[in-house]
Design a protein around this motif. Sequence first.
Motif: not given
Length: 124
Positions: A77-85, A6-22
């Motif tokens: 060979n990748t799965v993603y998780l888009q995290l919004n809000g 996995e990759s893409g984690g981190g620190l974000v403010q509320a309301g922000g977005s991240l995209r995780l990859s695996c």
Amino acid sequence: QVQLVESGGGLVQAGGSLRLSCVASGLSFAVHALGWFRQTPGNEREAVATISGSGAITYYQDSVKGRFTISRDNARNTVYLQLNGLKPEDTAVYYCAASALIRATLNPVLFQEWGQGTQVTVSA
């Protein structure tokens, strides 16, 4: 040997977005359902979202519906998780997992292969 990284984690403010990859290796990627799960200290691992082998079927935990999107690229060979809000209660270690089944399921017991996890922290 199956590996999920996995990759893409981190620190974000509320309301922000991240995209995780695996990125997966060592398995016939397209015939396995994949999922994203999360865990906080003292709590059981819970399903966030899962996707069938073809990508046609997805399931989400109620608390993330409309905010998170799972997708997969079988050619990469990748799965993603888009995290919004993002909300502070989304703070957790997020894990990627592969099931021996091709159909999607939110039951973590049906996932046999797991990554090491990536930390997502949402500040208020």
